[in-house]
Design a protein around this motif. Structure first.
Motif, PDB file in Angstrom:
ATOM      1  N   ALA A 121     -50.452  47.654  38.662  1.00  0.00           N
ATOM      2  CA  ALA A 121     -49.179  48.250  38.250  1.00  0.00           C
ATOM      3  C   ALA A 121     -48.825  49.443  39.138  1.00  0.00           C
ATOM      4  O   ALA A 121     -47.653  49.656  39.497  1.00  0.00           O
ATOM      5  CB  ALA A 121     -49.258  48.662  36.785  1.00  0.00           C
ATOM      6  N   PHE A 122     -49.841  50.256  39.475  1.00  0.00           N
ATOM      7  CA  PHE A 122     -49.560  51.408  40.333  1.00  0.00           C
ATOM      8  C   PHE A 122     -49.103  50.964  41.723  1.00  0.00           C
ATOM      9  O   PHE A 122     -48.286  51.638  42.360  1.00  0.00           O
ATOM     10  CB  PHE A 122     -50.798  52.295  40.440  1.00  0.00           C
ATOM     11  N   GLN A 123     -49.639  49.838  42.176  1.00  0.00           N
ATOM     12  CA  GLN A 123     -49.231  49.345  43.495  1.00  0.00           C
ATOM     13  C   GLN A 123     -47.753  49.012  43.528  1.00  0.00           C
ATOM     14  O   GLN A 123     -47.126  49.020  44.606  1.00  0.00           O
ATOM     15  CB  GLN A 123     -50.065  48.127  43.872  1.00  0.00           C
ATOM     16  N   VAL A 124     -47.183  48.668  42.352  1.00  0.00           N
ATOM     17  CA  VAL A 124     -45.737  48.435  42.301  1.00  0.00           C
ATOM     18  C   VAL A 124     -45.009  49.709  42.702  1.00  0.00           C
ATOM     19  O   VAL A 124     -44.106  49.707  43.546  1.00  0.00           O
ATOM     20  CB  VAL A 124     -45.325  47.973  40.892  1.00  0.00           C
TER      21      VAL A 124
ATOM     22  N   LEU B  54     -42.221  61.479  40.683  1.00  0.00           N
ATOM     23  CA  LEU B  54     -42.334  62.089  39.354  1.00  0.00           C
ATOM     24  C   LEU B  54     -43.301  61.306  38.483  1.00  0.00           C
ATOM     25  O   LEU B  54     -44.029  61.892  37.660  1.00  0.00           O
ATOM     26  CB  LEU B  54     -40.953  62.162  38.703  1.00  0.00           C
ATOM     27  N   ALA B  55     -43.291  59.992  38.657  1.00  0.00           N
ATOM     28  CA  ALA B  55     -44.234  59.173  37.899  1.00  0.00           C
ATOM     29  C   ALA B  55     -45.679  59.503  38.276  1.00  0.00           C
ATOM     30  O   ALA B  55     -46.558  59.610  37.411  1.00  0.00           O
ATOM     31  CB  ALA B  55     -43.940  57.700  38.142  1.00  0.00           C
ATOM     32  N   ILE B  56     -45.918  59.669  39.562  1.00  0.00           N
ATOM     33  CA  ILE B  56     -47.263  60.025  40.003  1.00  0.00           C
ATOM     34  C   ILE B  56     -47.648  61.406  39.464  1.00  0.00           C
ATOM     35  O   ILE B  56     -48.786  61.618  39.024  1.00  0.00           O
ATOM     36  CB  ILE B  56     -47.331  59.999  41.538  1.00  0.00           C
TER      37      ILE B  56
ATOM     38  N   PHE C 296     -57.895  61.623  41.889  1.00  0.00           N
ATOM     39  CA  PHE C 296     -59.051  61.174  42.669  1.00  0.00           C
ATOM     40  C   PHE C 296     -59.212  59.663  42.575  1.00  0.00           C
ATOM     41  O   PHE C 296     -59.551  59.003  43.563  1.00  0.00           O
ATOM     42  CB  PHE C 296     -60.310  61.890  42.173  1.00  0.00           C
ATOM     43  N   LEU C 297     -58.952  59.117  41.378  1.00  0.00           N
ATOM     44  CA  LEU C 297     -59.083  57.665  41.205  1.00  0.00           C
ATOM     45  C   LEU C 297     -58.113  56.911  42.117  1.00  0.00           C
ATOM     46  O   LEU C 297     -58.489  55.959  42.791  1.00  0.00           O
ATOM     47  CB  LEU C 297     -58.836  57.323  39.735  1.00  0.00           C
ATOM     48  N   LEU C 298     -56.881  57.377  42.148  1.00  0.00           N
ATOM     49  CA  LEU C 298     -55.885  56.694  42.957  1.00  0.00           C
ATOM     50  C   LEU C 298     -56.075  56.966  44.440  1.00  0.00           C
ATOM     51  O   LEU C 298     -55.963  56.062  45.274  1.00  0.00           O
ATOM     52  CB  LEU C 298     -54.485  57.137  42.520  1.00  0.00           C
ATOM     53  N   GLU C 299     -56.368  58.239  44.781  1.00  0.00           N
ATOM     54  CA  GLU C 299     -56.443  58.603  46.189  1.00  0.00           C
ATOM     55  C   GLU C 299     -57.666  57.998  46.850  1.00  0.00           C
ATOM     56  O   GLU C 299     -57.640  57.684  48.047  1.00  0.00           O
ATOM     57  CB  GLU C 299     -56.448  60.124  46.328  1.00  0.00           C
ATOM     58  N   TRP C 300     -58.735  57.863  46.101  1.00  0.00           N
ATOM     59  CA  TRP C 300     -59.961  57.318  46.698  1.00  0.00           C
ATOM     60  C   TRP C 300     -59.994  55.798  46.642  1.00  0.00           C
ATOM     61  O   TRP C 300     -60.978  55.178  47.035  1.00  0.00           O
ATOM     62  CB  TRP C 300     -61.179  57.900  45.996  1.00  0.00           C
ATOM     63  N   THR C 301     -58.953  55.179  46.096  1.00  0.00           N
ATOM     64  CA  THR C 301     -58.881  53.719  46.081  1.00  0.00           C
ATOM     65  C   THR C 301     -57.670  53.217  46.873  1.00  0.00           C
ATOM     66  O   THR C 301     -57.805  52.380  47.772  1.00  0.00           O
ATOM     67  CB  THR C 301     -58.802  53.206  44.630  1.00  0.00           C
ATOM     68  N   LEU C 302     -56.500  53.712  46.542  1.00  0.00           N
ATOM     69  CA  LEU C 302     -55.275  53.223  47.177  1.00  0.00           C
ATOM     70  C   LEU C 302     -54.685  54.204  48.188  1.00  0.00           C
ATOM     71  O   LEU C 302     -53.752  53.833  48.918  1.00  0.00           O
ATOM     72  CB  LEU C 302     -54.217  52.926  46.099  1.00  0.00           C
ATOM     73  N   GLN C 303     -55.161  55.451  48.232  1.00  0.00           N
ATOM     74  CA  GLN C 303     -54.664  56.494  49.144  1.00  0.00           C
ATOM     75  C   GLN C 303     -53.136  56.584  49.164  1.00  0.00           C
ATOM     76  O   GLN C 303     -52.515  56.525  50.231  1.00  0.00           O
ATOM     77  CB  GLN C 303     -55.160  56.262  50.583  1.00  0.00           C
ATOM     78  N   PRO C 304     -52.512  56.687  48.010  1.00  0.00           N
ATOM     79  CA  PRO C 304     -51.038  56.717  48.041  1.00  0.00           C
ATOM     80  C   PRO C 304     -50.487  57.943  48.761  1.00  0.00           C
ATOM     81  O   PRO C 304     -49.580  57.849  49.576  1.00  0.00           O
ATOM     82  CB  PRO C 304     -50.667  56.715  46.553  1.00  0.00           C
ATOM     83  N   ILE C 305     -51.036  59.137  48.456  1.00  0.00           N
ATOM     84  CA  ILE C 305     -50.480  60.359  49.049  1.00  0.00           C
ATOM     85  C   ILE C 305     -50.730  60.386  50.549  1.00  0.00           C
ATOM     86  O   ILE C 305     -49.855  60.777  51.334  1.00  0.00           O
ATOM     87  CB  ILE C 305     -51.080  61.599  48.364  1.00  0.00           C
ATOM     88  N   SER C 306     -51.899  59.970  50.938  1.00  0.00           N
ATOM     89  CA  SER C 306     -52.186  59.936  52.374  1.00  0.00           C
ATOM     90  C   SER C 306     -51.227  59.005  53.098  1.00  0.00           C
ATOM     91  O   SER C 306     -50.780  59.291  54.223  1.00  0.00           O
ATOM     92  CB  SER C 306     -53.635  59.478  52.604  1.00  0.00           C
TER      93      SER C 306
END
Length: 1587
Positions: free
Chosen positions: A382-385, A404-406, A418-428
């Protein structure tokens, strides 16, 4: 249906009492006309009766029952309306059952056998309100609507009828078949929808919805037939479906799962997503996701069905449909859809794992959240959407919603980042594409990044690295600007980022960019800054500079990096642009930490090179300079970089800027701008001088106070000095208004003063604040303006100055501060004010000018009320300034300033005045000789070419030097001759009165009036410490010790310690204010400390102190560790060692404000014993046998042959014993002798007084012949040191090293906490007055340690300074000029004051035969003598105050040559000889002092004088008995053979010749034989020869 109605319907069932619209009068029950309408109770009773009748129709046909039921409904509805929704009907459930059954039958009948579209029309007509006909369906609908809003039991009866499924089927028909707009029934729709919502609230009714396929059809219809649906029924349909969704139950989930509703809906929406408008698609998706979300807490079946049905691609497709369509506004359906997607991220089977592998440096408050508190992300799909939407979309609103959702997910639980950044690296990943997004998205993204630091205290190193790469490589300046602004905020949050961004290379990157921009600016020139026009490139450069400022703040390493990059010249380029100036100055300020001199050179150079119109640049530079001058390092660099000269040159450049009218060169600069610049310039000077002894000394030594006065005068607002005759203005007869009121008026926005005077007063206000050391705290001219806002009232422009003064509103005297206790920090500024005082003049307003001058002079006078302020002003040279700048006012009694300035001069001269200044003062009013007429009081050029006395005639022009200086070689007779030749009685009287004020003793000692000595004052209330450090009192060296380790002066061997013959400590002291008992701060007279080389701890071996508890004198020989007070506290509580301390109470013998003499005599006896005796003012106050000082310090019993012991001392409190208290005391001459002096020697020391400045090697017998032989009082080798302020100087540590030795210079530097190579810090050195004597090595003296707690004053009052300019000759000259008794009394009073307080004046009088000259002058002016003058002369002789003190003759010269000069007194008008004779009898008959007085009278030849008096023809017989009484007393007490012979010869002389018959002589002497003149003269000669 309107939105607000739907929202109400969606929230829950409406109040039935509010739904009373639409009922037709045709269907209402009939009531008889003329009767009052029945109440609610009657209606319900009527309904009950009719309903019973209806129930009794058991055997009636269905049609009849139907009609009967329909007849009840109008009555039911009316009763309901009148009851305001309160139903009082017992058979309500039965009625509900029948009405719902009937409505169900009607709907079934309408639907039966008809096509769907036709059925929709029929049902719509059935339920519509059609007016007066055929209301059956509408009545049934409204009745059921009312019944469903009552209670659950009634609602259950309605649900049992099968009505819910039929209603849902009708809703399906309404939704899929649109009708014409005019056929819409809003009221019926509201009731219909609300009835469905009411049914949804009951589980039985909810089950009714699931009885058929109506719910499936309706749900699928919302997703596949959107283009054919009825818009009027769209929102009601969604409202009902959402209500069903919220009322989730396992049966609904099973129903939807069995019907495959979610999968079919997702498929339909996927097929239509590209064709329908995004809001409609998202609304349908929100509906489906609503069912999924509401069912998820019970079962995840619908979620799985959604996922398996390609729901996530659908979400991505729908969200991307908004790309480019939002037009800057957030669609509610989009916002809801994003919220549902965010919810989907929390749906998962298990928690995702995150490892706490944070290795990079983090902020102090960072904490890794291992616990799973809060909502965690479990669904990465869902986050990948959301992640894909941000990657693919460019719409600002859509991307912002994703960010804003993030942010919301991070707010739920920090672990989500940390969960999202260390798996999907959205912010990076977002960092890489954020330059492609709109600016609002960029701003939102970097705010999201900042929240990691500010809220989570986490440093995302990898992300920041990518941001740095973005700053370097981004082609979009706007994105770089936003990124850099974010970096700026992050950097300022914690010093850790200074290191992070330096190590990452960001600092170097910014410096490279700034260097490039500076080069462009240098080539293209400085563009004019326009604040209203946006320039992204300029803004980016500005942010880069501010970021560099943030990186440099508090980081020396970063400052070094900047300097190593060679950026200083490029930063200087940015100073020229106002946009960059603030940040550039901040960078230079940070660089001052590592190189303050370079900063000062840049700032001072920029100030000096700035042009006339660059006022703002100068102000900005000065404000920056003020910030750096707050540090000692900055003040030192300022001095080294010629900062003072630079600031004064800045004032010089303002020459003429305040001229009135304005000069052409300053036409574009307003006076307020000039004053603002003057204020900040003076603020910088004040800050540079504040608490900085080096700068203060530099400013004084280089004559910069005079330069400052000159520059301020040249500003143009000060007038030309005009010295007039007597004041012609009437105001001088009244008191001038306070100076504080004038200052308040000057800073008022409605100031009634002339502009020139207003500006002068503002400058005087600046100088006054500088004198008190507070100007640098006053950073803005507007502060002063606000301070004076309320002090004046509005004045009409046409008023004259007199009206201005009359209409002015002055402050109440009670509201003004008392200026008497003002502290003068920089007395040189007071001298500047005095220099400018005569220039505070406006030619057009002379009256106001003179009043303001007098007001300011009164203010200056109030500042010298305290003795301390007088002494401080004397040290600053105020008297010389008064003479050079205000000499005309001092010499002219008619001047309005005369009285104030004379009082100031007298007060200061009573403390200290230089002889040449006193000579100038005494010469005021005397016309100069022809050779000196061109000399004026003011020789400097800052007067603007106008002479100081240009307003006087040449004959009245006075000079500074006076007659004595005009002829320096004329000897002591010149002042007397000049006074006799030039001054009239009035001038003599004024001079005498001033001298009386100057020379009257301010300090009365117990025995005699004496002048205060020079002293060192120790004030413990400021810093808590302050002392005199005495280096190298002795150096005890081993047999193998090198001589170079020893300090001191002399050529002898090292001085042994402790002294083998004992020691004596002698000092004069004065206690100004005692310490409180609770403060526990003793008055430490002497502390001797020893330190053994190569050991850590020094030891106190001898101390003399005054304990504040009981004012007891404590002498200790105990060895104590010399360490801070907090360490000493436990030790001090213990009892002292036996035989090592003497404590004597002496509180009753001490008086505050009075000089006392203390002597501690230690007499060495056998072994280690000694006798310690303490003397206060020559009186023994205590004595005891004690242990003598041990041979080695502390516990040491032996010393290494190559080691040595260094002995040094302190007078007062050293830094190591720092302790604030109220103690203030003064130290006069102090001595240390290496022997125990005798009481007789001590008595001589006390008689010499506190002003004695010698080393006791040539002491005259007190009271003896001053021309006699002087003898040594103490052996010269026994004098260890003698300290007095008279033998002192200001030097430096470097000079001490060069003049004396390196050992002492290091010790002094260590004690003063400065470098041993320092050549700037002024060191006050009291030289050892015994340093030149023979004997062993001695200490070089003592140095003052303490910046604020130590004050030195060189006492040189007028009574002493007179000795250097003629002394008694001037005083005798005043007597010679006396023309009346008042002048004569004043002249004798001056002589009395000087002789009483100054022993040297008596010696000079004897040396020049002054008493004989005085007798001669008094004889010439005998007619002016009276009893007051006679009593004054008796006071000079010491015999006047009988009964009050000793009547012993103290001044033999006065007694012998004046009092015993009977010829002088015989010629007086008041018969003063009688008083004289009576007085002589009294002093000779005194039981205590009579013999002593008789001896003095014998030396004064009293008997011969009396014998000669008998030969005086004017001697009245009545006086003879008194004379005989005097002779009787004298002969009884003290006489010689010559005296007897004289008296015998006189008796023989009185015998008659043999030719005279004695029997014929009358006894009473009525007849007197005349004797030949020759015989009388010969007999007188015979008498004298016999003597």
């Amino acid at each position: 249906m309107e939105a607000e109605d739907l929202s109400k319907a969606e929230d829950g069932p409406e109040d039935p009492g509010l739904k009373n619209e639409g009922q037709s009068a045709a269907v209402q029950p009939e009531f008889p006309l003329g009767r009052q309408s029945p109440g609610p109770t009657d209606l319900w009773d009527m309904l009950e009766r009719k309903f019973l009748e209806y129930q009794q129709m058991t055997y009636g046909s269905a049609d009849e029952r139907r009609k009967s039921l329909l007849c009840l409904l109008p009555l039911f509805l009316k009763a309901w309306e009148h009851s305001v929704g309160i139903i009082c009907f017992p058979s309500l459930q039965r009625l509900a059952e029948d009405v719902s059954d009937q409505l169900a039958q009607e709907i079934q009948k309408a639907l039966a056998g008809k096509p769907a579209e036709q059925a929709r029309v029929v049902v719509g007509q059935l339920l519509r309100c059609k007016g007066d006909v055929d209301q059956d369906g509408y009545l049934l609908l409204k009745s059921v609507y009312v019944l469903t809003g009552t209670d659950s039991e009634t609602l259950g009866r309605v649900a049992e009828s099968g009505l819910p499924a039929l209603l849902l089927q009708c809703l399906y028909l309404f939704f899929i078949f649109p009708l014409e707009k005019d056929e819409n029934d809003v009221q019926g729709q509201r009731m219909f929808v609300q009835m469905l919502l009411n049914i949804c609230s009951e589980s039985q009714g909810l089950e009714g919805f699931l009885s058929g396929c109506e719910l499936q059809s309706l749900l699928i219809a919302t997703t596949c037939l959107r283009e054919h649906s009825c818009y009027f029924w769209k929102e009601p349909t969604f409202c009902v479906l959402k209500a069903i969704s919220r009322a989730q139950s396992p049966s609904i989930i099973q129903y939807l799962q069995a019907a495959d509703c979610v999968r079919l809906s997702v498929q339909n929406l996927s097929r239509l997503a590209d064709t329908l408008p995004p809001p409609e698609v998202s609304e349908a998706v929100n509906l489906i996701l609503g069912f999924v979300k509401d069912s998820y807490p019970i079962s995840s079946a619908l979620l799985l069905e959604f996922e398996n049905g390609e729901g996530y691609p659908l979400l991505l497709k729908v969200l991307l449909r908004y790309d480019g369509l939002t037009q800057g506004e957030v669609d509610p359906h989009l916002e809801e859809l994003v919220g549902l997607v965010v919810w989907l991220t929390t749906c998962g089977r298990s928690e995702l794992k995150v490892f706490d592998s944070v290795t990079y440096p983090q902020l102090e408050g960072f904490k890794f959240h291992r616990e799973t508190s809060g909502v965690s992300v479990k669904n990465l799909q869902a986050f990948q959407v959301l992640q894909s939407v941000f990657h693919k979309a460019n719409d600002a609103v859509l991307c912002t919603q994703v960010l804003l959702a993030i942010k919301t997910m991070w707010a739920w639980n920090p672990r989500n980042f940390f969960l999202l950044e260390w798996t999907l690296q959205p912010i990076s990943q977002f960092v890489e594409i954020v330059p492609l997004k709109p600016t609002p998205v960029q701003v939102q993204f970097f705010q999201l990044l900042e929240s990691l630091v500010f809220k989570m205290c986490y440093v995302p190193h990898e992300i920041l690295q990518k941001v740095q790469r973005l700053i370097k490589e981004s082609p979009e300046p706007s994105c770089t600007l936003v990124a850099l602004q974010s970096i700026l905020k992050i950097t300022g949050s914690d010093p850790l980022f200074n290191d992070i961004f330096r190590d990452s290379g960001l600092l170097g990157l910014l410096l490279a960019q700034l260097r490039k921009q500076a080069k462009i600016m240098r080539k293209s020139g400085n563009k004019e800054y326009s604040p209203g026009i946006q320039d992204p490139e300029r803004e980016l450069t500005c942010v880069m500079l501010r970021t560099v400022v943030a990186l440099l703040k508090g980081s020396v390493r970063n400052a070094v990096v900047l300097k190593d990059h060679g950026m200083v010249p490029f930063i200087k380029i940015f100073l020229d642009d106002e946009c960059y100036r603030g940040a550039s100055l901040s960078i230079l300020e940070q660089l001052s930490v590592i190189n303050a001199e370079e900063y000062m050179s840049i700032i001072v150079g920029a100030l000096c090179s700035s042009t006339q119109g660059e006022l703002q640049l100068k102000l900005d530079l000065l404000k920056s300079l003020l910030r750096i001058l707050e540090t000692p390092k900055g003040r030192a660099a300022f001095r080294v970089s010629s900062g003072f000269n630079g600031l004064l040159s800045l004032l010089s450049d303002l020459e003429g800027s305040l001229h009135e009218p304005p000069l052409q060169a300053w036409g574009t600069v307003t006076p307020s701008q000039t004053l603002e610049l003057v204020l900040h310039t003076l603020c910088a000077v004040s800050a540079a001088l504040h608490l900085d002894p080096v700068n203060s000394d530099f400013f004084r030594r280089n004559g910069l106070f005079e330069k400052l006065a000159e520059d301020l005068y040249l500003l143009g607002c000060f007038g030309v000095l005009v010295e007039e005759g007597p004041s012609r203005h009437s105001w001088s007869d009244t008191k001038a208004r306070p100076f504080a009121d004038f200052l308040s008026a000057a800073f008022s926005s409605r100031c009634p003063l002339p502009p020139r005077i207003q500006r002068c007063l503002q400058i005087f206000s600046f100088l006054d604040s500088m004198a008190s050391g507070t100007l640098h705290l006053r950073r803005d001219l507007k502060d002063s303006l606000r301070a004076g806002q309320e002090s004046v009232v509005d004045v009409q422009k046409g008023n004259a100055i007199s009206n201005l003064q009359g209409n002015f509103k002055w402050l109440d005297p009670e509201e003004r501060m008392d200026e008497g206790d003002a502290v003068i920090m920089h007395p040189g500024m007071m001298c500047v004010m005095v220099k400018l005082l005569p220039r505070l003049y406006h030619e057009d307003h002379p009256q106001l000018s003179e009043e303001i001058q007098c007001s300011m002079a009164s203010h200056l006078q109030s500042l010298v009320k305290s003795e301390k302020n007088r002494q401080v002003m004397c040290e600053a040279g105020m008297l010389r300034t008064l003479m050079t700048s205000c000499g005309w006012a001092l010499s002219t009694s008619s001047s309005p300033l005369h009285s104030h300035l004379i009082r100031i001069f007298e007060k200061l001269a009573s403390q200290a005045i230089e002889p040449d200044v006193l000579r100038q003062f005494l010469g005021l009013g005397i016309p100069p000789p022809l050779s000196a007429k061109k000399k004026t009081l003011d020789s400097s050029q800052w007067h603007g070419g106008h002479l100081g006395h240009s307003g006087l005639q040449a004959a009245d022009l006075g000079t500074v030097e006076g007659p004595a200086e005009a002829s320096p070689n004329s000897g002591v007779a010149q002042p007397l001759g000049s006074l006799e030749a030039s001054r009239d009685s009035t001038t003599a009287l004024q001079t005498a009165l001033s001298l009386i004020s100057m020379t009257s003793p301010r300090n009365l000692q117990p025995q005699r009036a004496a002048l205060a000595p020079s002293f060192v004052e120790f004030d413990m209330s400021v810093e808590g410490y302050g002392c005199l450090f005495i280096p190298t009192l002795s150096t005890v060296m081993g047999i193998n010790t090198e001589y170079s380790v020893s300090g001191g002066i002399g050529t002898g061997a090292a001085r042994s310690f402790p002294p083998p013959g004992g020691l004596t400590f002698s000092c004069w002291f004065l206690i100004s204010r005692q310490a409180a008992i609770t403060e526990g701060h003793p008055l430490r007279f002497l502390t001797l400390v020893r330190h053994l080389a190569r050991t850590e701890q020094p030891f106190v071996c001898f101390s003399v102190s005054l304990c504040p508890d009981d004012l007891s004198l404590v002498v200790s020989t105990e060895e104590k560790e010399f360490q801070p007070l907090d360490i000493m506290e436990p030790e001090d509580e213990s009892e002292p060692s036996a035989g090592c301390q003497l404590q004597v109470r002496c509180g009753q013998l001490l008086a505050c404000g009075q000089w006392h003499h203390l002597a501690v005599v230690v007499t060495k006896e056998m072994k280690r014993n000694c006798i310690v005796s303490t003397y206060l003012d020559g009186q023994v106050i205590g004595s005891a046998k004690m242990l003598y000082i041990q041979a080695l310090p502390g516990p040491f019993l032996s010393m290494d042959p190559s080691s040595f012991v260094d002995v040094y001392g302190y007078i007062a409190t050293p830094r190591i014993w720092k302790q604030k208290s109220s103690l203030i005391w003064r130290l006069g001459p102090s001595y240390l002798f290496e022997e125990a002096i005798s009481p007789d020697t001590l008595e001589v020391i006390i008689k010499l007084g506190p002003r004695y400045c010698g080393n006791f090697q040539a002491v005259h017998d007190q009271g003896g012949d001053p021309e006699g032989q002087a003898t040594p009082l103490v052996a010269e080798e026994k004098v260890s040191f003698g300290l007095h302020v008279t033998s002192s100087s200001i030097t430096t540590v470097a000079d001490i090293r060069n003049a004396y030795n390196e050992v002492d210079s290091r010790l002094i530097a260590k004690e003063m906490n400065i470098s041993s190579r320092d050549n700037a810090m002024p060191v006050f050195l009291l030289r050892n007055c015994a340093g030149h004597l023979s004997g062993c090595l001695r200490t070089l003296g003592a140095v003052a340690v303490g910046q604020l707690g130590v004050r030195v004053f060189h006492s040189s009052p007028a009574a002493c300074s007179l000795d250097f300019i003629g002394g008694p000759t001037i005083l005798l000259g005043l007597i010679s000029l006396a023309k009346d008794d008042h002048t004569m009394y004043a002249a004798v009073k001056v002589l009395h004051s000087v002789l009483t307080s100054n022993a040297m004046c008596d010696r000079l009088m004897q040396h020049i035969c002054g008493y004989q000259i005085m007798a001669f002058l008094l004889r010439k002016k005998s007619s002016l003598l009276n009893h007051r003058i006679f009593q004054l002369i008796l006071s000079v002789a010491g015999t006047a105050e009988m009964g009050f003190r000793s009547s012993a003759i103290t001044n033999i010269g006065v007694f012998q040559h004046i009092l015993c000069n009977f010829e002088l007194w015989m010629n007086t008008a008041d018969n003063l000889e009688l008083a004289l004779f009576s007085h002589l009898v009294e002093i000779l008959q005194s039981p205590r002092e009579g013999p002593r007085n008789a001896e003095v009278a014998h030396q004064a030849q009293l008997i011969p004088q009396l014998v000669f008096l008998f030969n005086e023809p004017r001697l009245a017989p009545s006086k003879i008995p008194t004379i005989i009484a005097i002779l009787d007393c004298q002969l009884k007490s003290h006489f010689s053979i010559c005296d007897v012979l004289r008296i015998g010869l006189f008796i023989v002389y009185t015998l008659k010749p043999s030719s005279v018959n004695e029997r014929q002589i009358c006894v009473d002497g009525a007849q007197e034989l005349s004797m030949p003149g020759e015989r009388t003269f010969s007999r007188c000669l015979c008498l004298k020869a016999a003597g």
